[in-house]
Design a protein around this motif. Sequence first.
Motif, PDB file in Angstrom:
ATOM      1  N   VAL A  32       0.867  -1.184   0.000  1.00 27.14           N
ATOM      2  CA  VAL A  32       0.000   0.000   0.000  1.00 27.14           C
ATOM      3  C   VAL A  32       0.900   1.230   0.000  1.00 27.14           C
ATOM      4  CG1 VAL A  32      -1.674  -1.258   1.432  1.00 27.14           C
ATOM      5  CG2 VAL A  32      -0.208   0.465   2.485  1.00 27.14           C
ATOM      6  N   ILE A  33       0.385   2.305  -0.582  1.00 24.32           N
ATOM      7  CA  ILE A  33       1.138   3.555  -0.597  1.00 24.32           C
ATOM      8  C   ILE A  33       0.680   4.397   0.591  1.00 24.32           C
ATOM      9  CG2 ILE A  33       1.588   5.672  -1.887  1.00 24.32           C
ATOM     10  CD1 ILE A  33       0.874   4.054  -4.438  1.00 24.32           C
ATOM     11  N   PRO A  34       1.565   4.645   1.561  1.00 28.77           N
ATOM     12  CA  PRO A  34       1.141   5.451   2.708  1.00 28.77           C
ATOM     13  C   PRO A  34       0.823   6.869   2.254  1.00 28.77           C
ATOM     14  CG  PRO A  34       3.241   4.337   3.147  1.00 28.77           C
ATOM     15  CD  PRO A  34       2.963   4.198   1.686  1.00 28.77           C
ATOM     16  N   MET A  35      -0.302   7.405   2.679  1.00 27.91           N
ATOM     17  CA  MET A  35      -0.659   8.772   2.288  1.00 27.91           C
ATOM     18  C   MET A  35      -0.469   9.750   3.446  1.00 27.91           C
ATOM     19  SD  MET A  35      -1.364   8.573  -0.917  1.00 27.91           S
ATOM     20  CE  MET A  35      -1.882  10.257  -1.116  1.00 27.91           C
ATOM     21  N   TRP A  36      -1.259   9.614   4.502  1.00 30.10           N
ATOM     22  CA  TRP A  36      -1.101  10.519   5.631  1.00 30.10           C
ATOM     23  C   TRP A  36      -1.789  10.016   6.897  1.00 30.10           C
ATOM     24  CZ3 TRP A  36      -2.811  13.018   0.917  1.00 30.10           C
ATOM     25  CH2 TRP A  36      -4.164  12.819   0.662  1.00 30.10           C
ATOM     26  N   PHE A  37      -1.422  10.651   8.015  1.00 34.66           N
ATOM     27  CA  PHE A  37      -2.123  10.435   9.280  1.00 34.66           C
ATOM     28  C   PHE A  37      -2.969  11.681   9.534  1.00 34.66           C
ATOM     29  CE2 PHE A  37       1.605   7.726   9.579  1.00 34.66           C
ATOM     30  CZ  PHE A  37       1.035   6.541  10.002  1.00 34.66           C
ATOM     31  N   SER A  38      -4.203  11.483   9.953  1.00 36.00           N
ATOM     32  CA  SER A  38      -5.122  12.618  10.101  1.00 36.00           C
ATOM     33  C   SER A  38      -4.806  13.464  11.320  1.00 36.00           C
ATOM     34  CB  SER A  38      -6.550  12.119  10.245  1.00 36.00           C
ATOM     35  OG  SER A  38      -6.926  11.453   9.080  1.00 36.00           O
ATOM     36  N   ASN A  39      -5.046  14.748  11.167  1.00 40.83           N
ATOM     37  CA  ASN A  39      -5.071  15.632  12.332  1.00 40.83           C
ATOM     38  C   ASN A  39      -6.523  15.926  12.638  1.00 40.83           C
ATOM     39  OD1 ASN A  39      -2.454  15.748  11.529  1.00 40.83           O
ATOM     40  ND2 ASN A  39      -2.228  17.925  11.899  1.00 40.83           N
ATOM     41  N   TYR A  40      -6.834  16.095  13.909  1.00 36.64           N
ATOM     42  CA  TYR A  40      -8.193  16.466  14.272  1.00 36.64           C
ATOM     43  C   TYR A  40      -8.187  17.866  14.840  1.00 36.64           C
ATOM     44  CZ  TYR A  40     -10.680  12.096  13.499  1.00 36.64           C
ATOM     45  OH  TYR A  40     -11.295  11.010  12.932  1.00 36.64           O
ATOM     46  N   LEU A  41      -9.167  18.627  14.420  1.00 35.50           N
ATOM     47  CA  LEU A  41      -9.314  19.997  14.894  1.00 35.50           C
ATOM     48  C   LEU A  41     -10.432  20.003  15.943  1.00 35.50           C
ATOM     49  CD1 LEU A  41      -8.595  22.994  14.466  1.00 35.50           C
ATOM     50  CD2 LEU A  41     -10.306  23.053  12.669  1.00 35.50           C
ATOM     51  N   VAL A  42     -10.065  20.344  17.174  1.00 34.54           N
ATOM     52  CA  VAL A  42     -11.046  20.357  18.255  1.00 34.54           C
ATOM     53  C   VAL A  42     -11.373  21.802  18.600  1.00 34.54           C
ATOM     54  CG1 VAL A  42     -11.535  19.622  20.615  1.00 34.54           C
ATOM     55  CG2 VAL A  42     -10.037  18.241  19.173  1.00 34.54           C
ATOM     56  N   VAL A  43     -12.651  22.157  18.601  1.00 32.34           N
ATOM     57  CA  VAL A  43     -13.045  23.515  19.009  1.00 32.34           C
ATOM     58  C   VAL A  43     -13.880  23.412  20.280  1.00 32.34           C
ATOM     59  CG1 VAL A  43     -12.988  24.474  16.683  1.00 32.34           C
ATOM     60  CG2 VAL A  43     -15.101  23.466  17.535  1.00 32.34           C
ATOM     61  N   HIS A  44     -13.815  24.446  21.101  1.00 30.78           N
ATOM     62  CA  HIS A  44     -14.569  24.377  22.350  1.00 30.78           C
ATOM     63  C   HIS A  44     -15.119  25.741  22.744  1.00 30.78           C
ATOM     64  CE1 HIS A  44     -11.391  26.182  24.875  1.00 30.78           C
ATOM     65  NE2 HIS A  44     -10.564  25.589  24.038  1.00 30.78           N
ATOM     66  N   SER A  45     -16.064  25.730  23.673  1.00 37.50           N
ATOM     67  CA  SER A  45     -16.707  26.966  24.123  1.00 37.50           C
ATOM     68  C   SER A  45     -15.869  27.615  25.213  1.00 37.50           C
ATOM     69  CB  SER A  45     -18.093  26.638  24.669  1.00 37.50           C
ATOM     70  OG  SER A  45     -17.956  25.942  25.891  1.00 37.50           O
ATOM     71  N   ASP A  46     -16.311  28.793  25.672  1.00 36.18           N
ATOM     72  CA  ASP A  46     -15.608  29.491  26.756  1.00 36.18           C
ATOM     73  C   ASP A  46     -15.821  28.825  28.109  1.00 36.18           C
ATOM     74  OD1 ASP A  46     -14.525  31.443  25.179  1.00 36.18           O
ATOM     75  OD2 ASP A  46     -16.314  32.718  25.296  1.00 36.18           O
ATOM     76  N   ARG A  47     -16.742  27.877  28.169  1.00 38.90           N
ATOM     77  CA  ARG A  47     -17.088  27.273  29.454  1.00 38.90           C
ATOM     78  C   ARG A  47     -16.086  26.239  29.937  1.00 38.90           C
ATOM     79  NH1 ARG A  47     -20.839  24.073  29.326  1.00 38.90           N
ATOM     80  NH2 ARG A  47     -21.417  24.228  31.507  1.00 38.90           N
ATOM     81  N   VAL A  48     -15.201  25.812  29.045  1.00 41.53           N
ATOM     82  CA  VAL A  48     -14.245  24.784  29.456  1.00 41.53           C
ATOM     83  C   VAL A  48     -12.809  25.271  29.234  1.00 41.53           C
ATOM     84  CG1 VAL A  48     -15.801  22.868  28.999  1.00 41.53           C
ATOM     85  CG2 VAL A  48     -14.295  23.672  27.198  1.00 41.53           C
ATOM     86  N   ASP A  49     -11.884  24.714  30.008  1.00 39.82           N
ATOM     87  CA  ASP A  49     -10.491  25.093  29.898  1.00 39.82           C
ATOM     88  C   ASP A  49      -9.835  24.320  28.752  1.00 39.82           C
ATOM     89  OD1 ASP A  49      -7.899  25.838  30.290  1.00 39.82           O
ATOM     90  OD2 ASP A  49      -7.561  24.366  31.884  1.00 39.82           O
ATOM     91  N   GLY A  50      -9.393  25.048  27.735  1.00 38.94           N
ATOM     92  CA  GLY A  50      -8.832  24.416  26.545  1.00 38.94           C
ATOM     93  C   GLY A  50      -7.630  23.532  26.843  1.00 38.94           C
TER      94      GLY A  50
END
Lengths: 308, 542
Positions: free
Chosen positions: B503-521
Amino acid sequence: MTRYIIRRLLQFIPVIVISTLLVYALVFAMPGDPIRALAGDRPMSDAVRETLREQYNLDDPFFVQYAKYLWGIITAGDFGTTFNGRPVTELITQRLPVTATLALVTFVIQSIMGIIAGILAALYRDRFFDRFVQVATVTMVALPTLVIAFLMQLVFGLNLGLFPIAGINDGLISYILPALAMASVSTGILARLVRSELLDSLSSDYVRTATAKGMKRSRVVTRHGLRNSLIPAVTFIGADLASMMAGSIVVETIFNLPGLGEQVYRSIQGQEGTVVVGIVTLFVIFFVLINLIVDVLYGLLDPRIRYE
Amino acid sequence: MNNISRRRRATGAVAVTAAAALVLSACGGGGDNGGDNGEAAQGVEGGGTVSAYNCEPQFLVPGNSTEVCGSWVLDSLFTGLVQTDLDTNEPMPGVAESWDTEDNQTWTFTLGEDWTFHDGEEITAQTFVDTYNWVIDPDNAQQSANFFDNFVGYQEVVDGDAEEMEGVRAVDDYTLEIELTEPFSPLPDMLTYTAFYPMPSVAYEDIDAFEQAPVGNGRYMMDGEWEHDVQIAVERFDDWAGEDPGLPQRIEWRMYTDIETAYLDVQSGNLDILDSAPPNRRATVESDFGENYADFDTSSFTYMGLPLYQEEFQDVDVRHALSMAIDRQAIIDAIFDGAQTPAANIIPPALSDAGEGNCEYCDYDPEAAAELYEEAGGPTDLTIYFNSGAGHEEWVEAVSNQWQQNLGIENVTFESLDFAQYLALHDEQEITGPYRLGWSLSYPSAQYAMEPIYSTGASSNYADYSNEEFDDLINEANAETDPDTAAEMYTEAEAILLEDMPVIPMWFSNYLVVHSDRVDGDSIFMDQATYTHLEDVVVTEE
C-alpha cells in the motif's frame, strides 16, 4: 359525500401495497451487503455475519423477504427492526412528532404570511408594498432551501442569538428557524398565487356588478373576490403540505431535528429496507389523506363542485 | 505517576492552586495553540457539566460496538482489565491490578477486590469469563467476536462444539487466566479495547433493555436512557474503584447529523466541545474561535492500496514509482488546509520507536518516478477506486492528476461506490487498480497497525500481500517477552512493508477540536485513537 370519502379511502389500499412493494424493491436492488457495511473497515467474523443475515432474512429471495415483511405487519403489527435492533415502530413514534410539529409550524407560517402578503399586494396593486412583495417573493422562490437554512442559522441563530441553532431542546421555539427556512419557497409562491388570483377575480364581471350595485368594498373583496381565488391556494397548500415530508430531509439534517425526513435519508444510505418502507408508507398515507381533504375542502369553498 | 493522572488529581480539587496550574499548562496534551498558559484554570465546584458533539452510536453493548461514536460513550461507562496510559500509550492497571506471563501465551491477571458495577454487583474473575463467552457466542451476533480468535477454544464455541472457551478461566475470585493459541505479546494492549469490557449479569437477562441504559463499571454511569439521536447523559460514579475519577460531574453527548451545525452550536456557546471540526473550517477557525481550538495528531492512517493479485502491480518498481509521483504535502495544503501529516510510516509515529519516517519511496521525486515507471512498464490506463460520499473525491482526483502528469498515465477512470458495495468488491478481489482505504488503531500497538492488514491471509489484507519474512517477524515479535526487542522487530517488519509497498502510505489525520468558553482548553486531550477524554475536562463556568 360519505360514499365518496369511503370510495376514496378504499383506493388507498392498492396505492399503499404498490408503493411499498416499489420502495422495498428499490432498496433491495441496491448492491452490496448492508451487514458487511455495518462493521465498516473492520472485518466481521463469518459466524456473526451469517447469524445477522439470517436474522434479517437477507438470504431469502426478494418476494419471500417482502412476504415475510408483510406477514409480520398483518399478524403481529411488526414493522421489523433496524440493523441495530431497534423496532421500526418505536423509531417512527419517536420521530413522527418532530416532523409533524415542523410541518405544522411551517404550514401555519406559510399560510398566514403567504395569504396576507398576497391579499395586501393585490389590494395595493403597483404601490410600494406590492413592489416589495414582488421582489421579496422572487428572491424567496429563487434561493434554495439549503441556502436559506444556513442564512437563518448564521443571522438569527449565531449573530443575533435569537433562536437556537440546532436540536429540539428548547421546545416550540426550536422549530421557528427550520420552519421559516422550509416555508420560504412556498410562502413566495403562495403570495404570488393569491395576488394574481385575487386581481383576476376583482377585475371579473360579477365583482364589477357587485361594486356597481353599491356593495361595500370589504364585502366585495371577501365574499366575491377572496372566496373564488382561495381554491387554487388551497390546492397549492395541500400539495405542499403533502410534499413537506420530503422537504423535511434537508431542513431536519441542517437543524439537527430528529425527525422522519432525516431518518429516511440515513436509512437509505444504510440500506435499511424495513425502515425506509415503514416511513415511506407513512408519507404515502399522509399524501393521499391530504389530497382527500383538499378535495373535500373544494366543496366547502365552492358548492358548485359536487362529489359523485 | 504520569502527567495525565497528576492532572486529574490536581484539578479534582474544588479550587485549583497555582501549582496545579503549572501542571495544567505543562501538559497541554498535544494542543498547539497557546491558550492561557500560566493562568490558573478555575474549575467549578463539583466539576460541572460538559457537553460534546457525538454521532448517533450504532450500538451500546461493548462486544458489539466497533465505531467511534458508541465506543466513546462506552469508554466512560466501562473500565476493562487494562487501561492505556495516555502519556506513554503503554498498558496500565484497570480492573486488573497486575498481570504476569512467562511465555506470552498463558497470562495471569490479578484483579482488584473492590470493583463493582454501577448497580452494586461485584466484579470477579468469573464476570470476565461470563462476558467473554457471551460475546463470542454466535447466537448473540456481537461484531467484535473475532477479537477473541486467538483465545484457546474460540473456534470450538463458534463452531458450536463447546459452550465455553477453554482459554478463559477463573482460577479463584480475583485471579483470571487467559490462554492463547499462540504467543501474543500485545495482549494487555488488546485488552484495553471496548470488546473486552466486563458486563454485569443483568445484561444477559435482556440485552435490548441493557443497551438503552448500559450498567457498567466505569467512571460514569447512565443518567436515564439513551435518547436516540438526541443525547446520552452520564453522571460521575462516585464509587469507582480506579485511581483517577472523572472531573466533570456530568457529561452530555449530543448527537448531530451535520457537523457544520455542531460547529455553529459551539460557536454560539450551546455546545462545549466538537472534536472533529470540518477541515474546511480550518481557514476561519481562528476568527471563529480565537484561542478556543487545538490540533491533535492521531493514528488514523489513509493509504492507497494496490491489488497485488493484478499483474500490473506485481512489479515493486511500479509501486515505488506510483508512490514517488505523489506530492503529499501539496495535496494536504491544497485540499485539507494542512490538516494531515504526510505518512512516511505504516506504524503511527506516536507508537513507532524510530519516530521519524523511514520510507525511502515516500518522498516526492517526479523525475525518478517517471524513469522507474517507464522502465518497469507500468500501466498507462488506471482505474482508481474509492467509496463515495465520505469526502474522498477531491484528494483521489488530485492523486490521479499527479500520476497523469508525472508518470505519463493516459487514461484514468474512477470507480466511486457505496461503502457496502465497495467492500463487496474487495471481498471478491474484483478491484483492478489503486484503491483508497484507511485504518485506525483500536488499541495502541504496532502489531495492530500491521498484522490485520499485511499478514498473509489476514482479515483486512485486501491487497492480498504475502511475505514470509514479514509474517515470521510479526510472529516472532508477538512471541518475544522483552518489549524492547519486540518493538525492534515490529520496526523491522515495517521496513519490509515500506520496501515492498503493498500500500502507498498517504497521511495520518489531524483532528481539529473547538470548544466553548465554558471549558479550559488546556484540559482537552485527544488520544491516538481519536477519543477525546471528556473525563479530564475542566469546566470553568456552570
